[in-house]
Design an enzyme around this catalytic site. Structure first.
Site, short mmCIF file in Angstrom:
data_model
loop_
_atom_site.label_atom_id
_atom_site.label_comp_id
_atom_site.label_asym_id
_atom_site.label_seq_id
_atom_site.Cartn_x
_atom_site.Cartn_y
_atom_site.Cartn_z
CB CYS A 39 -16.61 3.09 0.89
SG CYS A 39 -15.78 1.73 1.75
CG ASP B 64 -2.08 -0.92 1.13
OD1 ASP B 64 -2.31 -1.43 0.03
OD2 ASP B 64 -2.75 -1.15 2.14
CB CYS C 89 -18.49 -6.13 1.72
SG CYS C 89 -16.79 -5.58 1.95
CE LYS D 15 1.54 12.71 28.04
NZ LYS D 15 1.96 13.38 29.31
CB CYS E 34 -18.45 -14.00 -7.20
SG CYS E 34 -17.22 -13.20 -6.14
CB SER F 31 -13.35 1.45 4.55
OG SER F 31 -13.66 0.25 5.21
CB CYS G 169 -20.30 -8.26 -0.85
SG CYS G 169 -20.18 -8.43 -2.64
CG LEU H 170 -3.46 -8.71 -1.45
CD1 LEU H 170 -4.24 -8.12 -2.62
CD2 LEU H 170 -3.06 -10.15 -1.74
CB CYS I 86 -22.94 -14.95 -4.25
SG CYS I 86 -22.91 -14.29 -2.57
#
Length: 370
Positions: free
Chosen positions: A215, A135, A245, A283, A189, A217, A195, A170, A192
């Protein structure tokens, strides 16, 4: 050089370094460039300007490390023991924190292990140009992981493996040696859509396509502004990230727990009471979050997220009082504090008389129709 034997050895070394699975692929991602540009053009990256700034570099690993011809893609499980999914999400007085962030920040640990892997390969081949990423660079890690056989891109856009689900990190090691490549994973998938239908804010707008602006996140981690009111109630008690999800994905029945103790739940989150977390001054926040990925969002954003969760909690005089006392730190925080106080007062128990309700509303300085 017997590159097939070297590839087998690399996978063995990776296992010894704590990775659950490793695959190798070439660097050709041209088929993903049009979809990436379309996603950016739609504004689905929100305020993550670096995504648009780097443009197609994300699909061209050799622009990150000239000479790169292979990517070693690796995954490391992070699901901690006693994940407590149901107990956290079902108790609105407790904070829900995405399971990847309960322990130490994964970036340094995974990158260090990838660097060690690179050092082992370099020692074996004597001359090697390599670079690890976790990342930490504009690179399409999920398409690379799929090409390397680590799993397929699920409808929630995360990598899924039928033997391990999706609870893993990853990482990539770019190299300039012609290692044999692995067979890409096929999508499993099927029909389905669990999610998609379970996303609290409807952020999965199409198969494999997430609008970051919706989202949770993104809103709680990447976005430091005023969270649109339309999403606040749906956020519930999720104060850092969201796992919904993944929770509903059938393939996650096969997930294994992490072997890395650094990813286990830290003591601060053993009983994450919202009011207790909200009481942390800056703090205390910095001390408690030492070595955590959460630390990078800063104290004010941490408070903003908790304020929304407190607004969604059952009515409590203690909560209203704590919210009132927190005013004046920043205009952005005050917007969320006022919303949360109004939400709390709107949820006054029916046992409270209308006269008492009016007194409490006036005392808080809110409009009578609050």
């Amino acid at each position: 050089m017997n590159y097939q034997a070297l590839a087998d050895q690399i996978k063995q070394w990776a296992t010894e370094l704590g990775f659950e699975k490793v695959g190798i692929c070439d660097i050709d991602l041209h088929e993903h460039e049009a979809a990436l540009q379309k996603w950016l053009d739609a504004g689905y990256h929100g305020e993550m300007d670096w995504m648009a700034r780097h443009g197609m570099m994300r699909a061209r690993p050799a622009e990150l490390l000239p000479g790169t011809i292979r990517v070693i893609s690796a995954r490391m499980n992070y699901l901690p023991p006693k994940a407590q999914f149901a107990s956290n999400l079902s108790d609105p007085t407790q904070a829900y924190i995405s399971r990847y962030a309960l322990g130490r920040d994964y970036h340094k640990l995974v990158r260090n292990q990838l660097k060690k892997l690179g050092e082992k390969i370099e020692k074996e081949v004597e001359k090697l140009s390599y670079r690890p990423f976790v990342d930490s660079a504009p690179i399409l890690e999920r398409p690379l992981a799929q090409k390397a056989g680590l799993g397929w891109t699920g409808k929630h856009s995360l990598i899924l493996d039928k033997e391990a689900g999706s609870w893993f990190f990853l990482g990539e090691l770019l190299v300039d040696i012609p290692l044999p490549v692995d067979t890409p994973s096929e999508n499993e998938c099927g029909k389905c859509k669990a999610c998609i239908t379970s996303c609290p804010t409807g952020a999965i707008v199409a198969d494999g396509i997430v609008d970051a602006r919706k989202c949770i996140s993104y809103l709680t981690i990447e976005f430091d502004g005023i969270i649109p009111e339309e999403f606040r109630t749906a956020m519930g008690n999720r104060i850092y990230g969201c796992d919904d999800c993944q929770l509903v994905c059938p393939w996650n029945r096969f997930s294994d727990l992490t072997q890395q103790k650094d990813f286990h739940r830290r003591e601060s989150f053993e009983s994450p009471d919202l009011l207790s977390l909200f009481a942390w001054d800056e703090k205390t926040f910095l001390q408690k979050m030492e070595g955590s990925a959460i630390r990078r969002i800063g104290h004010l954003q941490w408070q903003r997220n908790i304020v929304i969760a407190l607004g969604n909690a059952p009515y409590s005089e203690q909560i209203v009082s704590a919210l009132e006392k927190a005013k004046g730190q920043s205009e952005t925080l005050d917007v969320h504090l006022n919303w949360a106080i109004e939400k709390q007062l709107a949820n006054l128990p029916s046992s409270v008389t209308s006269h008492q309700r009016l007194i409490r509303i006036v005392q808080k300085g809110l409009p009578r129709d609050a």
